[in-house]
Motif scaffolding. Structure first.
Motif, PDB file in Angstrom:
ATOM      1  N   SER A  89       7.694  -0.314   1.069  1.00  0.00           N
ATOM      2  CA  SER A  89       7.535  -1.920   1.838  1.00  0.00           C
ATOM      3  C   SER A  89       8.040  -0.777   3.760  1.00  0.00           C
ATOM      4  CB  SER A  89       8.466  -2.782   1.962  1.00  0.00           C
ATOM      5  OG  SER A  89       8.401  -3.426   0.785  1.00  0.00           O
ATOM      6  N   SER A  90       7.446  -1.966   3.903  1.00  0.00           N
ATOM      7  CA  SER A  90       7.235  -0.926   5.777  1.00  0.00           C
ATOM      8  C   SER A  90       7.007  -1.535   6.959  1.00  0.00           C
ATOM      9  CB  SER A  90       6.403   0.378   5.930  1.00  0.00           C
ATOM     10  OG  SER A  90       6.348   0.630   7.422  1.00  0.00           O
ATOM     11  N   GLY A  91       7.696  -2.104   7.889  1.00  0.00           N
ATOM     12  CA  GLY A  91       7.353  -2.927   8.924  1.00  0.00           C
ATOM     13  C   GLY A  91       6.816  -2.885   9.486  1.00  0.00           C
ATOM     14  N   LEU A  92       5.999  -1.077   9.787  1.00  0.00           N
ATOM     15  CA  LEU A  92       4.899  -0.447  10.064  1.00  0.00           C
ATOM     16  C   LEU A  92       3.752  -0.556  10.026  1.00  0.00           C
ATOM     17  CD1 LEU A  92       3.940   0.994  12.532  1.00  0.00           C
ATOM     18  CD2 LEU A  92       4.711   2.741  12.027  1.00  0.00           C
ATOM     19  N   TRP A  93       3.977   0.286   8.304  1.00  0.00           N
ATOM     20  CA  TRP A  93       2.922   0.535   7.540  1.00  0.00           C
ATOM     21  C   TRP A  93       2.383  -0.861   6.363  1.00  0.00           C
ATOM     22  CZ3 TRP A  93       1.307   4.606  10.277  1.00  0.00           C
ATOM     23  CH2 TRP A  93       2.719   4.847  10.746  1.00  0.00           C
ATOM     24  N   GLY A  94       3.209  -1.937   6.625  1.00  0.00           N
ATOM     25  CA  GLY A  94       2.868  -3.041   5.527  1.00  0.00           C
ATOM     26  C   GLY A  94       3.547  -2.114   4.054  1.00  0.00           C
ATOM     27  N   ALA A  95       2.682  -1.241   3.343  1.00  0.00           N
ATOM     28  CA  ALA A  95       3.430  -0.566   2.221  1.00  0.00           C
ATOM     29  C   ALA A  95       2.746   0.363   2.266  1.00  0.00           C
ATOM     30  CB  ALA A  95       2.909  -1.767   0.906  1.00  0.00           C
ATOM     31  N   VAL A  96       3.318   2.111   1.559  1.00  0.00           N
ATOM     32  CA  VAL A  96       2.999   2.574   1.459  1.00  0.00           C
ATOM     33  C   VAL A  96       3.328   3.295  -0.073  1.00  0.00           C
ATOM     34  CG1 VAL A  96       2.781   3.627   4.131  1.00  0.00           C
ATOM     35  CG2 VAL A  96       4.537   3.647   2.559  1.00  0.00           C
ATOM     36  N   ARG A  97       2.437   4.703  -0.268  1.00  0.00           N
ATOM     37  CA  ARG A  97       3.147   4.981  -1.287  1.00  0.00           C
ATOM     38  C   ARG A  97       3.210   6.452  -1.383  1.00  0.00           C
ATOM     39  NH1 ARG A  97       1.308   1.939  -5.925  1.00  0.00           N
ATOM     40  NH2 ARG A  97      -0.680   1.326  -6.073  1.00  0.00           N
ATOM     41  N   LEU A  98       4.365   7.392  -2.621  1.00  0.00           N
ATOM     42  CA  LEU A  98       4.918   7.783  -2.213  1.00  0.00           C
ATOM     43  C   LEU A  98       4.467   9.520  -1.373  1.00  0.00           C
ATOM     44  CD1 LEU A  98       6.969   7.983  -5.505  1.00  0.00           C
ATOM     45  CD2 LEU A  98       8.116   7.745  -3.142  1.00  0.00           C
ATOM     46  N   THR A  99       2.890   9.293  -1.763  1.00  0.00           N
ATOM     47  CA  THR A  99       2.364  10.071  -1.839  1.00  0.00           C
ATOM     48  C   THR A  99       1.609  10.602   0.067  1.00  0.00           C
ATOM     49  OG1 THR A  99       0.718   9.436  -2.441  1.00  0.00           O
ATOM     50  CG2 THR A  99       2.307  11.979  -3.972  1.00  0.00           C
ATOM     51  N   ASP A 100       1.787   9.508   0.825  1.00  0.00           N
ATOM     52  CA  ASP A 100       1.200   8.577   2.107  1.00  0.00           C
ATOM     53  C   ASP A 100       1.720   9.486   2.819  1.00  0.00           C
ATOM     54  OD1 ASP A 100      -1.292   7.299   0.387  1.00  0.00           O
ATOM     55  OD2 ASP A 100       0.294   5.391   1.125  1.00  0.00           O
ATOM     56  N   ARG A 101       0.850  10.160   4.263  1.00  0.00           N
ATOM     57  CA  ARG A 101       1.154  11.247   5.099  1.00  0.00           C
ATOM     58  C   ARG A 101       1.828  10.555   6.115  1.00  0.00           C
ATOM     59  NH1 ARG A 101       1.455  16.770   3.672  1.00  0.00           N
ATOM     60  NH2 ARG A 101       2.428  16.901   5.741  1.00  0.00           N
ATOM     61  N   ILE A 102       2.978  10.242   6.260  1.00  0.00           N
ATOM     62  CA  ILE A 102       3.779   8.884   7.485  1.00  0.00           C
ATOM     63  C   ILE A 102       4.342  10.294   8.397  1.00  0.00           C
ATOM     64  CG2 ILE A 102       3.213   6.663   6.492  1.00  0.00           C
ATOM     65  CD1 ILE A 102       6.468   6.843   5.884  1.00  0.00           C
ATOM     66  N   PRO A 103       4.332  10.080  10.250  1.00  0.00           N
ATOM     67  CA  PRO A 103       5.338  10.449  10.776  1.00  0.00           C
ATOM     68  C   PRO A 103       6.455   9.755  10.534  1.00  0.00           C
ATOM     69  CG  PRO A 103       4.088   8.897  11.650  1.00  0.00           C
ATOM     70  CD  PRO A 103       3.397   8.580  10.998  1.00  0.00           C
ATOM     71  N   PRO A 104       8.256  10.719  10.630  1.00  0.00           N
ATOM     72  CA  PRO A 104       9.064   9.603  10.711  1.00  0.00           C
ATOM     73  C   PRO A 104       8.862   8.719  12.126  1.00  0.00           C
ATOM     74  CG  PRO A 104       8.763  11.744  10.909  1.00  0.00           C
ATOM     75  CD  PRO A 104       8.200  11.713  10.916  1.00  0.00           C
ATOM     76  N   TYR A 105       9.827   7.053  12.165  1.00  0.00           N
ATOM     77  CA  TYR A 105       9.587   6.156  12.990  1.00  0.00           C
ATOM     78  C   TYR A 105      10.552   4.875  12.885  1.00  0.00           C
ATOM     79  CZ  TYR A 105       8.529   3.556   8.502  1.00  0.00           C
ATOM     80  OH  TYR A 105       8.853   2.755   7.391  1.00  0.00           O
ATOM     81  N   ARG A 106      10.487   4.362  13.917  1.00  0.00           N
ATOM     82  CA  ARG A 106      11.314   3.730  13.932  1.00  0.00           C
ATOM     83  C   ARG A 106      10.538   1.912  13.352  1.00  0.00           C
ATOM     84  NH1 ARG A 106      17.334   4.091  13.671  1.00  0.00           N
ATOM     85  NH2 ARG A 106      18.118   1.803  13.352  1.00  0.00           N
ATOM     86  N   CYS A 107      10.501   1.143  13.196  1.00  0.00           N
ATOM     87  CA  CYS A 107      10.021   0.140  13.001  1.00  0.00           C
ATOM     88  C   CYS A 107      11.206  -0.193  12.036  1.00  0.00           C
ATOM     89  CB  CYS A 107       8.130   0.506  13.185  1.00  0.00           C
ATOM     90  SG  CYS A 107       7.600  -1.217  13.043  1.00  0.00           S
ATOM     91  N   PRO A 108      12.060  -1.655  12.427  1.00  0.00           N
ATOM     92  CA  PRO A 108      12.490  -1.858  10.781  1.00  0.00           C
ATOM     93  C   PRO A 108      11.967  -3.685  11.034  1.00  0.00           C
ATOM     94  CG  PRO A 108      14.021  -2.827  13.453  1.00  0.00           C
ATOM     95  CD  PRO A 108      12.675  -1.706  13.288  1.00  0.00           C
TER      96      PRO A 108
END
Length: 265
Positions: A113-132
Protein backbone atom coordinates in the motif's frame (compact mmCIF):
# COMPACT_ATOMS: atom_id res chain seq x y z
CA UNK A 1 -2.60 -15.93 -2.35
CA UNK A 2 -2.40 -12.15 -2.18
CA UNK A 3 -0.27 -10.61 0.60
CA UNK A 4 -0.91 -6.97 1.47
CA UNK A 5 1.85 -5.01 3.23
CA UNK A 6 2.06 -1.45 4.51
CA UNK A 7 4.84 0.80 3.19
CA UNK A 8 7.58 2.08 5.48
CA UNK A 9 8.49 5.59 6.51
CA UNK A 10 12.11 4.57 6.08
CA UNK A 11 13.17 4.56 2.45
CA UNK A 12 16.33 4.27 0.41
CA UNK A 13 18.28 7.49 -0.02
CA UNK A 14 18.08 7.42 -3.81
CA UNK A 15 17.12 5.29 -6.78
CA UNK A 16 19.63 3.72 -9.12
CA UNK A 17 17.90 3.43 -12.48
CA UNK A 18 15.65 5.05 -15.04
CA UNK A 19 13.19 7.83 -14.29
CA UNK A 20 9.65 7.19 -13.15
CA UNK A 21 7.24 5.91 -15.79
CA UNK A 22 3.74 5.54 -14.38
CA UNK A 23 2.66 3.49 -17.38
CA UNK A 24 5.09 0.71 -16.36
CA UNK A 25 3.66 0.23 -12.87
CA UNK A 26 1.46 -2.72 -11.94
CA UNK A 27 -2.30 -2.22 -11.64
CA UNK A 28 -2.40 0.08 -14.69
CA UNK A 29 -6.01 1.01 -13.95
CA UNK A 30 -4.57 3.23 -11.19
CA UNK A 31 -2.42 5.28 -13.59
CA UNK A 32 -4.81 8.24 -13.73
CA UNK A 33 -5.20 8.38 -9.96
CA UNK A 34 -1.44 8.12 -9.47
CA UNK A 35 -0.89 10.96 -11.90
CA UNK A 36 -3.31 13.18 -9.96
CA UNK A 37 -1.67 12.45 -6.60
CA UNK A 38 1.85 12.82 -7.99
CA UNK A 39 1.00 16.17 -9.60
CA UNK A 40 -0.50 17.47 -6.35
CA UNK A 41 2.43 16.25 -4.25
CA UNK A 42 5.08 17.74 -6.53
CA UNK A 43 3.21 21.07 -6.69
CA UNK A 44 2.81 21.22 -2.92
CA UNK A 45 6.45 20.36 -2.29
CA UNK A 46 7.75 22.91 -4.83
CA UNK A 47 5.30 25.68 -3.91
CA UNK A 48 7.66 27.64 -1.68
CA UNK A 49 5.31 27.69 1.32
CA UNK A 50 7.45 25.27 3.30
CA UNK A 51 5.46 25.55 6.51
CA UNK A 52 2.18 24.66 4.81
CA UNK A 53 3.78 21.80 2.89
CA UNK A 54 5.36 20.35 6.01
CA UNK A 55 2.04 20.59 7.85
CA UNK A 56 0.20 18.82 5.03
CA UNK A 57 2.73 15.98 4.99
CA UNK A 58 3.34 15.78 8.73
CA UNK A 59 7.02 16.71 8.44
CA UNK A 60 9.18 18.31 11.09
CA UNK A 61 11.39 21.31 10.41
CA UNK A 62 14.37 18.99 10.21
CA UNK A 63 12.72 17.06 7.37
CA UNK A 64 12.56 19.91 4.87
CA UNK A 65 14.89 17.90 2.64
CA UNK A 66 11.95 15.56 2.00
CA UNK A 67 10.17 18.46 0.27
CA UNK A 68 13.11 19.00 -2.07
CA UNK A 69 13.12 15.31 -2.88
CA UNK A 70 9.36 15.28 -3.53
CA UNK A 71 9.65 18.30 -5.82
CA UNK A 72 12.04 16.34 -8.08
CA UNK A 73 10.13 13.05 -8.21
CA UNK A 74 9.43 13.12 -11.94
CA UNK A 75 13.14 13.38 -12.76
CA UNK A 76 14.43 11.19 -9.92
CA UNK A 77 16.07 7.81 -10.42
CA UNK A 78 13.97 4.82 -9.44
CA UNK A 79 14.51 1.43 -7.81
CA UNK A 80 12.27 -1.61 -7.29
CA UNK A 81 9.77 -0.91 -4.51
CA UNK A 82 11.14 -3.88 -2.58
CA UNK A 83 14.43 -1.97 -2.27
CA UNK A 84 12.94 1.50 -1.77
CA UNK A 85 11.14 0.50 1.46
CA UNK A 86 13.67 -0.07 4.21
CA UNK A 87 11.72 -0.08 7.50
CA UNK A 88 11.52 -2.75 10.20
CA UNK A 89 9.09 -5.02 8.33
CA UNK A 90 11.22 -5.02 5.18
CA UNK A 91 14.42 -5.61 7.13
CA UNK A 92 12.81 -8.69 8.70
CA UNK A 93 11.49 -9.84 5.31
CA UNK A 94 15.00 -9.39 3.83
CA UNK A 95 13.94 -9.94 0.24
CA UNK A 96 17.44 -9.94 -1.20
CA UNK A 97 18.41 -13.05 0.76
CA UNK A 98 15.34 -15.10 -0.13
CA UNK A 99 15.86 -18.18 -2.32
CA UNK A 100 15.07 -17.61 -5.99
CA UNK A 101 11.79 -19.52 -5.84
CA UNK A 102 10.65 -17.48 -2.84
CA UNK A 103 11.58 -14.24 -4.61
CA UNK A 104 9.45 -15.24 -7.59
CA UNK A 105 6.55 -16.03 -5.27
CA UNK A 106 6.97 -12.64 -3.60
CA UNK A 107 6.84 -10.86 -6.94
CA UNK A 108 3.56 -12.64 -7.73
CA UNK A 109 1.92 -12.38 -4.33
CA UNK A 110 2.88 -9.16 -2.57
CA UNK A 111 1.24 -5.76 -2.94
CA UNK A 112 2.45 -2.75 -0.94
CA UNK A 113 0.00 0.00 0.00
CA UNK A 114 1.13 3.57 -0.63
CA UNK A 115 -0.19 7.05 -0.07
CA UNK A 116 1.34 8.14 -3.38
CA UNK A 117 0.94 5.10 -5.65
CA UNK A 118 -2.15 3.44 -4.16
CA UNK A 119 -0.52 0.02 -4.32
CA UNK A 120 2.61 -1.33 -6.01
CA UNK A 121 4.32 -4.65 -6.49
CA UNK A 122 7.84 -5.34 -5.25
CA UNK A 123 9.31 -5.01 -8.74
CA UNK A 124 7.62 -1.71 -9.63
CA UNK A 125 10.28 0.95 -10.09
CA UNK A 126 9.54 4.03 -7.99
CA UNK A 127 11.68 6.88 -6.63
CA UNK A 128 12.05 7.36 -2.86
CA UNK A 129 9.39 9.82 -1.68
CA UNK A 130 7.54 11.11 1.37
CA UNK A 131 3.74 10.97 1.21
CA UNK A 132 2.02 9.34 4.21
CA UNK A 133 -1.56 8.17 3.93
CA UNK A 134 -2.56 10.80 6.50
CA UNK A 135 -1.53 13.67 4.19
CA UNK A 136 -3.94 16.21 2.69
CA UNK A 137 -2.97 17.46 -0.76
CA UNK A 138 -4.26 20.44 -2.76
CA UNK A 139 -7.11 19.50 -5.11
CA UNK A 140 -6.99 15.96 -3.68
CA UNK A 141 -7.88 16.36 -0.02
CA UNK A 142 -7.35 13.50 2.42
CA UNK A 143 -5.42 10.71 0.72
CA UNK A 144 -7.17 7.98 2.70
CA UNK A 145 -10.54 9.04 1.31
CA UNK A 146 -9.13 9.56 -2.19
CA UNK A 147 -7.69 6.07 -2.41
CA UNK A 148 -10.78 4.54 -0.85
CA UNK A 149 -12.69 5.72 -3.92
CA UNK A 150 -9.99 4.80 -6.45
CA UNK A 151 -8.62 1.47 -5.26
CA UNK A 152 -11.61 -0.85 -4.99
CA UNK A 153 -11.84 -2.18 -8.60
CA UNK A 154 -8.09 -2.77 -8.89
CA UNK A 155 -7.80 -4.47 -5.51
CA UNK A 156 -10.86 -6.63 -6.04
CA UNK A 157 -9.29 -7.86 -9.29
CA UNK A 158 -5.87 -8.39 -7.67
CA UNK A 159 -7.46 -10.53 -4.95
CA UNK A 160 -8.33 -13.16 -7.55
CA UNK A 161 -10.04 -16.22 -6.13
CA UNK A 162 -7.53 -17.21 -3.44
CA UNK A 163 -6.96 -16.14 0.17
CA UNK A 164 -5.85 -12.61 1.03
CA UNK A 165 -3.40 -12.09 3.90
CA UNK A 166 -3.87 -8.49 5.01
CA UNK A 167 -0.94 -7.20 7.08
CA UNK A 168 -1.56 -3.49 6.49
CA UNK A 169 -1.69 -1.01 9.36
CA UNK A 170 -5.02 0.64 10.16
CA UNK A 171 -4.66 3.80 8.10
CA UNK A 172 -3.66 1.88 4.99
CA UNK A 173 -6.21 -0.86 5.59
CA UNK A 174 -8.90 1.82 5.42
CA UNK A 175 -8.06 2.57 1.78
CA UNK A 176 -9.51 -0.77 0.67
CA UNK A 177 -11.89 -2.82 2.77
CA UNK A 178 -12.72 -6.10 1.02
CA UNK A 179 -16.42 -6.83 0.87
CA UNK A 180 -18.67 -9.80 0.41
CA UNK A 181 -17.04 -12.95 -0.90
CA UNK A 182 -13.57 -11.36 -1.06
CA UNK A 183 -13.85 -10.35 2.60
CA UNK A 184 -14.63 -13.92 3.58
CA UNK A 185 -11.36 -14.98 1.91
CA UNK A 186 -9.37 -12.30 3.76
CA UNK A 187 -7.37 -12.81 6.95
CA UNK A 188 -6.19 -9.82 8.98
CA UNK A 189 -3.46 -10.41 11.53
CA UNK A 190 -2.87 -8.86 14.92
CA UNK A 191 0.40 -9.61 16.71
CA UNK A 192 0.23 -10.09 20.48
CA UNK A 193 3.23 -10.31 22.79
CA UNK A 194 2.80 -12.76 25.67
CA UNK A 195 4.86 -12.34 28.81
CA UNK A 196 4.55 -13.27 32.46
CA UNK A 197 3.65 -10.59 35.00
CA UNK A 198 3.71 -11.85 38.61
CA UNK A 199 3.43 -15.38 37.31
CA UNK A 200 0.38 -14.64 35.14
CA UNK A 201 0.53 -14.70 31.30
CA UNK A 202 -0.35 -11.27 29.91
CA UNK A 203 -0.85 -10.48 26.23
CA UNK A 204 -0.52 -7.02 24.71
CA UNK A 205 -0.50 -5.49 21.26
CA UNK A 206 2.95 -4.46 20.09
CA UNK A 207 3.85 -1.83 17.50
CA UNK A 208 7.52 -1.77 16.45
CA UNK A 209 7.90 -5.53 16.86
CA UNK A 210 4.52 -6.10 15.25
CA UNK A 211 6.17 -5.01 12.01
CA UNK A 212 9.17 -7.29 12.52
CA UNK A 213 6.94 -10.27 13.25
CA UNK A 214 4.88 -9.65 10.12
CA UNK A 215 8.06 -9.42 8.04
CA UNK A 216 9.29 -12.75 9.41
CA UNK A 217 5.87 -14.32 8.91
CA UNK A 218 5.80 -13.40 5.21
CA UNK A 219 9.40 -14.51 4.77
CA UNK A 220 8.61 -17.90 6.32
CA UNK A 221 5.52 -18.41 4.13
CA UNK A 222 7.46 -17.56 0.98
CA UNK A 223 10.48 -19.67 1.91
CA UNK A 224 8.26 -22.64 2.73
CA UNK A 225 6.65 -22.38 -0.70
CA UNK A 226 3.19 -22.09 0.87
CA UNK A 227 0.46 -21.79 -1.77
CA UNK A 228 -2.81 -22.04 0.17
CA UNK A 229 -6.04 -21.98 -1.82
CA UNK A 230 -8.36 -21.24 1.10
CA UNK A 231 -8.38 -19.35 4.38
CA UNK A 232 -8.23 -22.68 6.22
CA UNK A 233 -5.18 -23.64 4.18
CA UNK A 234 -3.50 -20.32 5.00
CA UNK A 235 -4.07 -20.75 8.73
CA UNK A 236 -2.80 -24.32 8.54
CA UNK A 237 0.34 -23.09 6.76
CA UNK A 238 1.00 -20.60 9.55
CA UNK A 239 0.54 -23.26 12.20
CA UNK A 240 2.83 -25.62 10.30
CA UNK A 241 5.45 -22.86 10.51
CA UNK A 242 5.00 -22.89 14.33
CA UNK A 243 3.12 -19.61 14.58
CA UNK A 244 0.57 -19.78 17.43
CA UNK A 245 -2.63 -18.65 15.68
CA UNK A 246 -5.79 -17.81 17.61
CA UNK A 247 -8.92 -17.32 15.53
CA UNK A 248 -11.44 -14.69 16.59
CA UNK A 249 -15.18 -15.31 16.08
CA UNK A 250 -16.05 -14.78 12.43
CA UNK A 251 -18.68 -12.39 11.07
CA UNK A 252 -20.33 -13.12 7.73
CA UNK A 253 -19.13 -10.77 5.00
CA UNK A 254 -16.20 -9.52 7.06
CA UNK A 255 -12.48 -10.46 7.04
CA UNK A 256 -11.32 -13.10 9.49
CA UNK A 257 -9.30 -11.67 12.39
CA UNK A 258 -6.57 -13.86 13.84
CA UNK A 259 -4.07 -13.21 16.60
CA UNK A 260 -0.49 -14.40 16.25
CA UNK A 261 1.02 -14.75 19.72
CA UNK A 262 4.76 -14.33 20.18
CA UNK A 263 6.81 -14.70 23.34
CA UNK A 264 10.06 -13.33 21.93
CA UNK A 265 10.54 -10.00 20.18
Amino acid sequence: MLILLPPSEGKADAGTGRRLDLARLSLPELTGAREEVLTALVALSADGDEEAARAALGLSEGQRGELRRNARLRAAATAPAGRVYTGVLYEALDLASLPATAQRAARRSVLISSGLWGAVRLTDRIPPYRCPIGARLPEIGALSAYWRRALAPAMDAAAGDGPVLDLRSGAYAATWAPRGEVAERTVTVRVLHEREVDGVPVRSVVSHFNKATKGRLVRDLLTAGARPRTVGGLLSALRDLKYPVLEQPGVAGRPRLVDVVVTEL
